[in-house]
Design a protein around this motif. Structure first.
Motif, PDB file in Angstrom:
ATOM      1  N   GLU A   1       1.794   2.100  -3.317  1.00  0.00           N
ATOM      2  CA  GLU A   1       0.544   2.461  -3.958  1.00  0.00           C
ATOM      3  C   GLU A   1       0.371   3.875  -3.724  1.00  0.00           C
ATOM      4  O   GLU A   1      -0.664   4.561  -4.423  1.00  0.00           O
ATOM      5  CB  GLU A   1      -0.682   1.692  -3.672  1.00  0.00           C
ATOM      6  CG  GLU A   1      -1.999   1.694  -4.570  1.00  0.00           C
ATOM      7  CD  GLU A   1      -1.471   1.689  -5.951  1.00  0.00           C
ATOM      8  OE1 GLU A   1      -2.154   2.347  -6.929  1.00  0.00           O
ATOM      9  OE2 GLU A   1      -0.547   0.523  -6.301  1.00  0.00           O
TER      10      GLU A   1
ATOM     11  N   ALA B   1       0.003   5.229  -0.359  1.00  0.00           N
ATOM     12  CA  ALA B   1      -1.042   5.522   0.995  1.00  0.00           C
ATOM     13  C   ALA B   1      -0.023   6.532   1.910  1.00  0.00           C
ATOM     14  O   ALA B   1       1.408   6.342   1.734  1.00  0.00           O
ATOM     15  CB  ALA B   1      -1.048   4.388   1.494  1.00  0.00           C
TER      16      ALA B   1
ATOM     17  N   VAL C   1       0.973  -1.214   0.054  1.00  0.00           N
ATOM     18  CA  VAL C   1      -0.021   0.001  -0.003  1.00  0.00           C
ATOM     19  C   VAL C   1       0.875   1.471  -0.023  1.00  0.00           C
ATOM     20  O   VAL C   1       0.374   2.417  -0.686  1.00  0.00           O
ATOM     21  CB  VAL C   1      -0.902   0.146   1.092  1.00  0.00           C
ATOM     22  CG1 VAL C   1      -2.135  -1.029   0.956  1.00  0.00           C
ATOM     23  CG2 VAL C   1      -0.484   0.049   2.321  1.00  0.00           C
TER      24      VAL C   1
ATOM     25  N   SER D   1      -0.209   3.253   7.429  1.00  0.00           N
ATOM     26  CA  SER D   1      -1.315   1.997   7.435  1.00  0.00           C
ATOM     27  C   SER D   1      -1.064   1.390   9.107  1.00  0.00           C
ATOM     28  O   SER D   1       0.232   1.809   9.730  1.00  0.00           O
ATOM     29  CB  SER D   1      -1.009   0.647   6.911  1.00  0.00           C
ATOM     30  OG  SER D   1       0.065   0.279   6.830  1.00  0.00           O
TER      31      SER D   1
ATOM     32  N   SER E   1      -5.106   7.531   3.321  1.00  0.00           N
ATOM     33  CA  SER E   1      -4.825   7.990   2.104  1.00  0.00           C
ATOM     34  C   SER E   1      -5.345   9.629   1.960  1.00  0.00           C
ATOM     35  O   SER E   1      -6.494   9.898   2.618  1.00  0.00           O
ATOM     36  CB  SER E   1      -5.629   7.196   0.985  1.00  0.00           C
ATOM     37  OG  SER E   1      -5.156   6.034   0.897  1.00  0.00           O
TER      38      SER E   1
ATOM     39  N   VAL F   1      -5.760   1.399  -3.091  1.00  0.00           N
ATOM     40  CA  VAL F   1      -5.049   0.565  -1.898  1.00  0.00           C
ATOM     41  C   VAL F   1      -6.136  -0.609  -1.646  1.00  0.00           C
ATOM     42  O   VAL F   1      -5.452  -1.712  -1.428  1.00  0.00           O
ATOM     43  CB  VAL F   1      -5.182   1.590  -0.760  1.00  0.00           C
ATOM     44  CG1 VAL F   1      -4.974   0.608   0.646  1.00  0.00           C
ATOM     45  CG2 VAL F   1      -3.967   2.608  -0.716  1.00  0.00           C
TER      46      VAL F   1
ATOM     47  N   VAL G   1      -5.788   1.665   6.761  1.00  0.00           N
ATOM     48  CA  VAL G   1      -4.818   2.507   5.678  1.00  0.00           C
ATOM     49  C   VAL G   1      -5.248   3.789   5.290  1.00  0.00           C
ATOM     50  O   VAL G   1      -6.464   4.164   5.063  1.00  0.00           O
ATOM     51  CB  VAL G   1      -4.773   1.794   4.268  1.00  0.00           C
ATOM     52  CG1 VAL G   1      -3.644   2.427   3.345  1.00  0.00           C
ATOM     53  CG2 VAL G   1      -4.390   0.302   4.479  1.00  0.00           C
TER      54      VAL G   1
END
Length: 314
Positions: free
Chosen positions: A254, A256, A251, A259, A272, A281, A270
């Motif tokens: 990606e 984020a 994540v 988390s 964002s 995510v 998570v």
């Protein structure tokens, strides 16, 4: 004005600890939550008439049910013997780390408080909900019940006496909740924690919680991201959640913000900077857990700023 006889209230799911804020920080999320209907009876006792959505797992006994325990604490404070009937509709999975017991207690208290003519403010209801947490998991912590009742982010600066500090919610902040299909009891998750921490870890953790609070106040998501690190509870608890570290790596790659374990787990939260990012995510997480052969529920949520509130009165 006609006296009320029945009140139905909703309380949201919550994320407690928020990585570095062990037992002192939590936030409420949208959509998911529990509903509780409270009505007067003439028997001078609390009765849990029905529980829906729990698969028959939750107790109907008033001294074991979190809704009834919370209301009993409130009535005891008032010196009242008023009888009440309780119907609980569970919208949250049990043992999920999403504040299931806290949502039940919060909704019950808000409903009962309105039924009684609102003798308490929302903040004043939190200690009663903490008594329900004591029954549910053995510890009267407030990092789930405070945001469930008040909404938003809430810092528990101190427990003796209880000192609650609502924190600002940065614009655009979004949360993905990932609930693996396994149940993790709060008692078990607390049992693996170290009873002592090193000075080094305490210093790192203090810096992170300070940075997280500052990031929320300054609307600085980069600072929030740098601060979402837990060196005290997470290293022990992560071992109870399959795929935890692989998921974190995926994540963050990606995009984020960060988390962590929601409450005592197994749900993972998570953070964002947008809903679109939060959904990307979620797709990454679903693919990873499919490879692990473990079912996964995915929820997307903005931060709930309202907290527990009344749905219906009669």
């Amino acid at each position: 004005m006609r006296a009320l006889r029945r009140v139905k209230a909703f309380a949201p799911a919550t994320v407690a600890n928020v990585s570095c804020g062990f037992d002192i920080l939590g936030f409420a999320i949208e959509a998911l939550g529990d509903q509780v209907t409270v009505s007067f009876n003439d028997e001078a006792r609390l009765r849990v008439l029905r529980i829906e959505g729990d698969g028959g797992k939750l107790p109907l006994e008033a001294d074991k049910n979190t809704c009834a325990v919370a209301i009993h604490a409130m009535l005891l404070h008032l010196g009242s013997r008023q009888g009440m009937d309780i119907i609980l509709e569970k919208g949250l999975p049990l043992g999920s780390g999403m504040g299931s017991s806290a949502a039940s207690a919060a909704a019950a208290l808000v409903a009962a408080n309105v039924l009684l003519g609102e003798p308490f403010t929302k903040a004043q209801l939190v200690p009663f909900a903490m008594e329900a947490e004591r029954v549910a998991c053995g510890a009267a912590h407030a990092d789930n019940v405070a945001p469930a009742i008040l909404g938003g982010f809430v810092l528990i600066r101190d427990y003796h006496p209880l000192d609650l500090v609502p924190l600002p919610v940065p614009e655009g902040l979004y949360c993905t909740l990932l609930h693996p299909h396994l149940e993790l009891r709060t008692e078990d998750a607390r049992s693996v924690l170290k009873q002592q921490v090193s000075l080094k870890d305490a210093t790192v953790q203090s810096g992170n919680i300070a940075g997280l609070v500052a990031g929320l106040y300054q609307n600085d998501l980069a600072l929030v991201s740098r601060s979402l690190k837990d060196v005290i509870a997470e290293p022990s608890r992560a071992l109870l959640i399959p795929g935890f570290y692989a998921l974190r790596t995926a994540v963050m790659q990606e995009g984020a913000l960060g988390s962590g374990i929601s409450g005592s787990g197994p749900t993972i939260f998570v953070m964002s900077p947008s809903e679109e990012q939060a959904r990307r995510v979620g797709a990454v997480a679903e693919a990873l857990y499919q490879e692990l052969g473990l079912g996964l529920d995915v929820y997307y949520s903005a931060i709930n700023r309202q907290g527990a509130h009344v749905l219906e009165t009669a």
